[in-house]
Scaffold this active site. Structure first.
Site, PDB file in Angstrom:
ATOM      1  N   GLU A   1     -37.833 -20.256  -9.385  1.00 31.88           N
ATOM      2  CA  GLU A   1     -36.724 -21.066  -9.906  1.00 31.88           C
ATOM      3  C   GLU A   1     -36.816 -22.520  -9.457  1.00 31.88           C
ATOM      4  O   GLU A   1     -35.817 -23.188  -9.232  1.00 31.88           O
ATOM      5  CB  GLU A   1     -35.379 -20.441  -9.534  1.00 31.88           C
ATOM      6  CG  GLU A   1     -35.196 -19.068 -10.141  1.00 31.88           C
ATOM      7  CD  GLU A   1     -33.893 -18.369  -9.761  1.00 31.88           C
ATOM      8  OE1 GLU A   1     -33.037 -18.969  -9.090  1.00 31.88           O
ATOM      9  OE2 GLU A   1     -33.747 -17.194 -10.145  1.00 31.88           O
TER      10      GLU A   1
ATOM     11  N   GLU B   1     -36.892 -12.466 -13.157  1.00 39.79           N
ATOM     12  CA  GLU B   1     -35.532 -12.016 -12.816  1.00 39.79           C
ATOM     13  C   GLU B   1     -34.651 -12.224 -14.032  1.00 39.79           C
ATOM     14  O   GLU B   1     -34.803 -13.209 -14.749  1.00 39.79           O
ATOM     15  CB  GLU B   1     -34.918 -12.851 -11.689  1.00 39.79           C
ATOM     16  CG  GLU B   1     -35.527 -12.704 -10.346  1.00 39.79           C
ATOM     17  CD  GLU B   1     -34.860 -13.627  -9.320  1.00 39.79           C
ATOM     18  OE1 GLU B   1     -33.751 -14.153  -9.575  1.00 39.79           O
ATOM     19  OE2 GLU B   1     -35.471 -13.827  -8.262  1.00 39.79           O
TER      20      GLU B   1
END
Length: 185
Positions: free
Chosen positions: A4, A113
């Site tokens: 991320e 994810e």
């Protein structure tokens, strides 16, 4: 590792370091583990948050030599049907980016994810996730964790027995092209 990175919530994120600094961090980590510590049983997964195009996706990409798996992280940005619609669009766009790059580079495409916190949509798995992922060849989709902390009772991404989405999840995993750990022999 260092996932991320297109967001600003981790110390390696886009507001905390430049693309070059991020690449240097990634390469230094791989070379330290692989070359100095002789660790050869790891797969390195590159997984930014959602991106808008391949150029943005690859802006911090360290190089094919240092990455085994390409993916992305994407969550439903709310709890209503509008949020689910935005999520499906983001999932589709990012799957196009990831699977396109994986095909060119020989990498393994994944969804690093994903999820919908507390899963208020009882048809989330078969109506939001499956129709999108079914269009692509990916190695896996990882639904985020279920928190065990008593101060986070709504922080879960997989249904539990009796939850309103439990039947939908069972239907999702029963699809012929969905494999669970027990299915892999």
């Amino acid at each position: 590792m260092y996932h991320e990175h297109t967001g600003a919530w981790f110390w390696w994120g886009s507001k905390q370091c430049t693309p070059e600094e991020y690449k240097q961090l990634w390469i230094m980590t791989v070379e330290y583990l692989r070359d100095k510590k002789n660790v050869h049983n790891l797969l390195y997964a590159y997984s930014p948050s959602e991106t808008k195009n391949e150029a943005e996706y690859l802006e911090r990409y360290p190089d094919d030599e240092y990455v085994d798996i390409v993916g992305y992280d994407c969550y439903v940005p709310g709890k209503d049907s509008e949020a689910v619609a935005k999520y499906k669009e983001a999932m589709d766009l990012n799957l196009k980016i990831v699977t396109g790059y994986a095909a060119k580079s020989g990498k393994i495409p994944t969804i690093g994810e994903t999820g919908m916190e507390s899963i208020p949509d009882s048809m989330y798995f078969t109506q939001a996730v499956y129709p999108v992922i079914n269009q692509y060849k990916i190695a896996w989709v990882l639904f985020w964790r279920n928190a065990w902390e008593s101060d986070k009772p709504e922080h879960f991404y997989a249904p539990f027995k009796g939850h309103s989405s439990a039947d939908d999840f069972r239907e999702f995993v029963a699809k012929p092209n969905i494999l669970m750990n027990a299915d892999v022999k």
